[in-house]
Design a protein around this motif. Structure first.
Motif, PDB file in Angstrom:
ATOM      1  N   TRP A  49      41.142  43.826  45.198  1.00  0.00           N
ATOM      2  CA  TRP A  49      42.573  43.150  45.601  1.00  0.00           C
ATOM      3  C   TRP A  49      43.301  43.836  45.770  1.00  0.00           C
ATOM      4  CZ3 TRP A  49      40.901  38.728  41.663  1.00  0.00           C
ATOM      5  CH2 TRP A  49      40.766  37.321  42.477  1.00  0.00           C
ATOM      6  N   LEU A  50      42.168  44.920  44.524  1.00  0.00           N
ATOM      7  CA  LEU A  50      43.752  46.252  44.563  1.00  0.00           C
ATOM      8  C   LEU A  50      44.307  46.907  45.595  1.00  0.00           C
ATOM      9  CD1 LEU A  50      42.771  47.408  41.321  1.00  0.00           C
ATOM     10  CD2 LEU A  50      45.392  46.924  41.415  1.00  0.00           C
ATOM     11  N   LYS A  51      42.572  47.017  46.979  1.00  0.00           N
ATOM     12  CA  LYS A  51      43.057  47.894  47.933  1.00  0.00           C
ATOM     13  C   LYS A  51      43.823  47.087  48.702  1.00  0.00           C
ATOM     14  CE  LYS A  51      41.159  51.522  47.212  1.00  0.00           C
ATOM     15  NZ  LYS A  51      42.293  52.793  47.069  1.00  0.00           N
ATOM     16  N   GLN A  52      43.836  45.661  48.601  1.00  0.00           N
ATOM     17  CA  GLN A  52      44.978  44.875  49.465  1.00  0.00           C
ATOM     18  C   GLN A  52      46.416  45.533  48.839  1.00  0.00           C
ATOM     19  OE1 GLN A  52      42.473  40.714  49.390  1.00  0.00           O
ATOM     20  NE2 GLN A  52      41.445  41.617  50.693  1.00  0.00           N
ATOM     21  N   ILE A  53      46.433  44.871  48.177  1.00  0.00           N
ATOM     22  CA  ILE A  53      47.715  45.112  46.917  1.00  0.00           C
ATOM     23  C   ILE A  53      48.421  46.214  48.092  1.00  0.00           C
ATOM     24  CG2 ILE A  53      49.476  45.624  45.291  1.00  0.00           C
ATOM     25  CD1 ILE A  53      47.846  43.277  43.773  1.00  0.00           C
ATOM     26  N   ILE A 158      59.003  45.246  42.137  1.00  0.00           N
ATOM     27  CA  ILE A 158      58.860  44.665  41.107  1.00  0.00           C
ATOM     28  C   ILE A 158      56.907  44.545  41.266  1.00  0.00           C
ATOM     29  CG2 ILE A 158      58.236  42.034  40.710  1.00  0.00           C
ATOM     30  CD1 ILE A 158      61.552  42.033  41.180  1.00  0.00           C
ATOM     31  N   VAL A 159      56.907  44.556  43.474  1.00  0.00           N
ATOM     32  CA  VAL A 159      55.603  44.728  42.953  1.00  0.00           C
ATOM     33  C   VAL A 159      54.648  45.762  42.129  1.00  0.00           C
ATOM     34  CG1 VAL A 159      53.948  44.354  45.090  1.00  0.00           C
ATOM     35  CG2 VAL A 159      56.055  43.198  45.220  1.00  0.00           C
ATOM     36  N   ARG A 160      55.781  46.904  42.517  1.00  0.00           N
ATOM     37  CA  ARG A 160      54.856  48.065  41.574  1.00  0.00           C
ATOM     38  C   ARG A 160      53.925  47.872  41.059  1.00  0.00           C
ATOM     39  NH1 ARG A 160      58.035  53.375  42.538  1.00  0.00           N
ATOM     40  NH2 ARG A 160      59.832  51.886  41.310  1.00  0.00           N
ATOM     41  N   LEU A 165      50.685  47.788  35.950  1.00  0.00           N
ATOM     42  CA  LEU A 165      50.205  47.157  34.703  1.00  0.00           C
ATOM     43  C   LEU A 165      48.634  46.257  35.306  1.00  0.00           C
ATOM     44  CD1 LEU A 165      52.234  46.856  32.429  1.00  0.00           C
ATOM     45  CD2 LEU A 165      52.403  44.559  33.016  1.00  0.00           C
ATOM     46  N   GLY A 166      48.741  45.447  36.359  1.00  0.00           N
ATOM     47  CA  GLY A 166      48.066  45.312  35.935  1.00  0.00           C
ATOM     48  C   GLY A 166      46.597  45.726  36.738  1.00  0.00           C
ATOM     49  N   LYS A 167      47.049  47.078  36.659  1.00  0.00           N
ATOM     50  CA  LYS A 167      45.475  48.656  36.657  1.00  0.00           C
ATOM     51  C   LYS A 167      45.317  48.614  35.430  1.00  0.00           C
ATOM     52  CE  LYS A 167      44.504  51.463  40.203  1.00  0.00           C
ATOM     53  NZ  LYS A 167      45.764  52.848  41.230  1.00  0.00           N
ATOM     54  N   GLY A 170      43.874  46.277  33.508  1.00  0.00           N
ATOM     55  CA  GLY A 170      43.165  45.059  34.463  1.00  0.00           C
ATOM     56  C   GLY A 170      42.916  43.432  34.149  1.00  0.00           C
ATOM     57  N   SER A 171      43.953  43.778  34.615  1.00  0.00           N
ATOM     58  CA  SER A 171      44.121  42.096  34.178  1.00  0.00           C
ATOM     59  C   SER A 171      44.041  41.512  35.494  1.00  0.00           C
ATOM     60  CB  SER A 171      45.740  41.887  34.066  1.00  0.00           C
ATOM     61  OG  SER A 171      46.255  40.384  33.705  1.00  0.00           O
ATOM     62  N   GLN A 172      42.849  40.353  35.137  1.00  0.00           N
ATOM     63  CA  GLN A 172      42.518  40.243  37.012  1.00  0.00           C
ATOM     64  C   GLN A 172      43.255  38.840  37.249  1.00  0.00           C
ATOM     65  OE1 GLN A 172      38.392  38.270  36.272  1.00  0.00           O
ATOM     66  NE2 GLN A 172      38.133  38.208  38.246  1.00  0.00           N
ATOM     67  N   ILE A 173      44.395  38.178  36.453  1.00  0.00           N
ATOM     68  CA  ILE A 173      44.991  36.988  36.653  1.00  0.00           C
ATOM     69  C   ILE A 173      46.094  37.277  37.572  1.00  0.00           C
ATOM     70  CG2 ILE A 173      45.899  36.652  34.630  1.00  0.00           C
ATOM     71  CD1 ILE A 173      46.070  33.924  35.332  1.00  0.00           C
ATOM     72  N   MET A 174      46.680  38.454  36.846  1.00  0.00           N
ATOM     73  CA  MET A 174      47.677  39.519  37.376  1.00  0.00           C
ATOM     74  C   MET A 174      47.307  39.875  38.472  1.00  0.00           C
ATOM     75  SD  MET A 174      50.505  42.434  35.222  1.00  0.00           S
ATOM     76  CE  MET A 174      50.259  41.742  33.708  1.00  0.00           C
ATOM     77  N   ILE A 175      46.693  40.326  39.219  1.00  0.00           N
ATOM     78  CA  ILE A 175      46.534  41.302  40.232  1.00  0.00           C
ATOM     79  C   ILE A 175      45.784  40.290  41.380  1.00  0.00           C
ATOM     80  CG2 ILE A 175      44.963  42.219  40.976  1.00  0.00           C
ATOM     81  CD1 ILE A 175      44.224  43.841  38.815  1.00  0.00           C
ATOM     82  N   MET A 176      45.625  39.017  40.872  1.00  0.00           N
ATOM     83  CA  MET A 176      45.227  38.143  41.352  1.00  0.00           C
ATOM     84  C   MET A 176      46.278  37.247  42.538  1.00  0.00           C
ATOM     85  SD  MET A 176      42.175  34.489  40.789  1.00  0.00           S
ATOM     86  CE  MET A 176      43.740  33.835  40.376  1.00  0.00           C
TER      87      MET A 176
END
Lengths: 385, 120
Positions: A49-53, A158-160, A165-167, A170-176
């Motif tokens: 997901w992180l790679k896609q973001i 905002i996306v950055r 923050l997700g990284k 490690g919040s899965q819900i934020m990254i998802m």
């Protein structure tokens, strides 16, 4: 040292599902695969997901940087040096508006209207400073260019923010959430990015179909740029025309600069000025089409067709309700890209049908002697009076 | 992707396929040939399909300006490239080449090619 009997080795191999001499390796690999994915599956997915973001973020950054450069190139044509423009622009890209407090909703629209006016004043002041040699209508279009650049920068930031923050957490819900919203965000950003060409060159955009229809209608009944009454409200005026014995106030924002004006307050003012004699309000605007619907499709309904933050629509509805005036809407369906991009031929081709529907509405639902407000809502960039 | 990567992709794909079928007769090492073949084929397919997911971006359609003669009886109409300063309903100074009447810009637009809407 105890040596295992060949039968014992064979038995162990059979227990892990070995049928031949080497197939136990495959079975072990299979078990290892299951174990790794049950323990680390979520982590692997997060990484994916992180790679896609990140890929989307690179695209958003590219759009933000390119739009900033386009703005600089556009502004520097109007009397200031490139480095001065760049410095001022960067300062302005962070400009924000704080929405009014809604814990006590009484009077919130009035406060919001005040803040929006103030924001608009600051924008105009800034654009005048940065482009001192621009004409009034060029200033309005430059203001739109600035707003698009600001939007693209904001989406990227905002996306950055959520990506980092997700990284960090490690919040899965934020990254998802970001990963799932990414296609939509990219689509929106792309629509604005493509629209930059229209705003910087002063070309008409799809959203301007409302004012254009109103002018075309007014011209059929003798309305001209000379008969247009200016500034009934901020950057809005009207053509007084006679349609089969009825007086129609064909109202729109003043072009060809890019502005939406304050059409809601203009309607309210006209209703107040002609207390008791306005029989109908007809609004014409662009509306978002549903996927699968045709671009430029015309629909009609009841209510005020206007997509502002609230004060304009409220003013229109309040004026209609207080005076028991019928209010109807005719919309031209467009997607986001068409609404902010250069006017599409299919949208222009809808004009005759909209004009006909306006005529029908006036003749069917009003009588000779009545006064009617016809309001064309939208951005007037590239659309003359 | 370039021609070299496509060629490499084809070579990998063929080699992988050969490995996959070579191991069929060997009861002991067959499984290794089987998986090795699949892996080499996968690499070949990756090389062949890399970059195909990203569509080549089409340049935006050109913006055109439609000019018409104001004389209702004159049918003169001209479509030319957009020029800075053009806007819809702008009265032009140049007279109509057909009837010498005044002319106005009636449209500034793009013609986008869109896939037909599926009828469902």
């Amino acid at each position: 040292m105890v040596k295992a009997e060949p039968e014992t080795v064979e038995m162990i191999q059979m227990q892990i599902g070995a049928e031949s001499e080497f197939s136990w390796i495959i079975n072990l690999a299979f078990f290892a695969f299951i174990i790794i994915f049950s323990l680390y599956g979520a982590k692997i997915q997060m990484w994916q997901w992180l790679k896609q973001i990140e890929t989307g973020l690179i695209e958003l950054k590219k759009m933000a940087i390119e739009s900033r450069q386009t703005s600089i190139d556009t502004f520097k044509k109007f009397g200031r040096k490139e480095d001065e423009v760049a410095k001022d622009l960067d300062r302005w890209l962070d400009y924000f508006t704080i929405m009014p407090v809604d814990l006590d909703p009484a009077g919130i629209l009035k406060r919001l209207d005040h803040l929006l006016d103030e924001r608009r004043d600051r924008f105009q002041e800034f654009v005048t400073d940065i482009a001192p040699e621009a004409s009034q209508s060029e200033l309005q279009s430059l203001e739109n260019t600035l707003e698009v650049t600001q939007v693209l920068g904001l989406i990227f930031r905002i996306v950055r923010h959520f990506f980092i923050l997700g990284k960090k957490t490690g919040s899965q819900i934020m990254i998802m959430q970001i990963q799932m919203q990414m296609p939509d965000l990219l689509r929106l950003a792309k629509a604005y990015f493509d629209a930059l060409d229209a705003f910087s060159a002063g070309k008409p955009i799809g959203d301007g179909i409302g004012p254009l229809v109103v002018t075309k209608f007014a011209r059929e009944y003798g309305g001209t740029a000379e008969t247009y009454v200016h500034e009934i409200s901020r950057e809005v005026g009207y053509y007084p025309i006679d349609v089969e014995g009825r007086t129609v106030y064909a109202l729109r924002a003043t072009g060809p600069g890019g502005t939406v004006g304050k059409p809601g307050l203009a309607v309210k003012k006209l209703v107040d000025n002609h207390k008791g004699s306005i029989a109908r309000i007809i609004t014409v605007d662009a509306a978002l089409k549903l996927e699968g619907e045709e671009l430029g499709r015309v629909s009609e309904g009841t209510g005020a067709a206007i997509g502002d933050l609230g004060p304009e629509k409220h003013a229109m509805e309040q004026a209609a309700t207080d005076n028991k005036i019928g209010i109807e809407a005719i919309v031209i369906k467009e997607d986001e890209a068409a609404a902010v991009g250069v006017m599409d031929k299919k949208i222009l081709d809808a004009i005759p049908e909209v004009v006909e529907r306006i005529r029908t509405a006036i003749l069917k639902r009003t009588k000779p002697g009545d006064k009617i407000i016809l309001a064309g809502i939208g951005n007037t960039i590239g659309i003359g009076l | 992707m370039g021609l070299i990567s496509r060629l490499l992709g084809i070579i990998f794909l063929v080699t992988g396929g050969a490995l996959f079928f070579l191991g069929q007769g060997d009861p002991v090492l067959g499984i290794f040939y089987y998986f090795g073949g699949i892996m080499v084929m996968a690499m070949g397919i990756s090389l062949l399909t890399a970059g195909s997911g990203k569509k080549e971006e089409k340049p935006p359609p050109p913006t055109v300006t439609e000019i018409r003669c104001d004389n209702a009886e004159c049918t003169f109409k001209e479509i030319r490239d957009f020029q800075n300063g053009d806007y819809i309903l702008k009265a032009l100074e140049a007279p109509c080449p057909k009837c010498q009447g005044s002319m106005t810009i009636h449209g500034v637009y793009v013609v986008r090619e869109e896939p037909p809407i599926p009828i469902i």
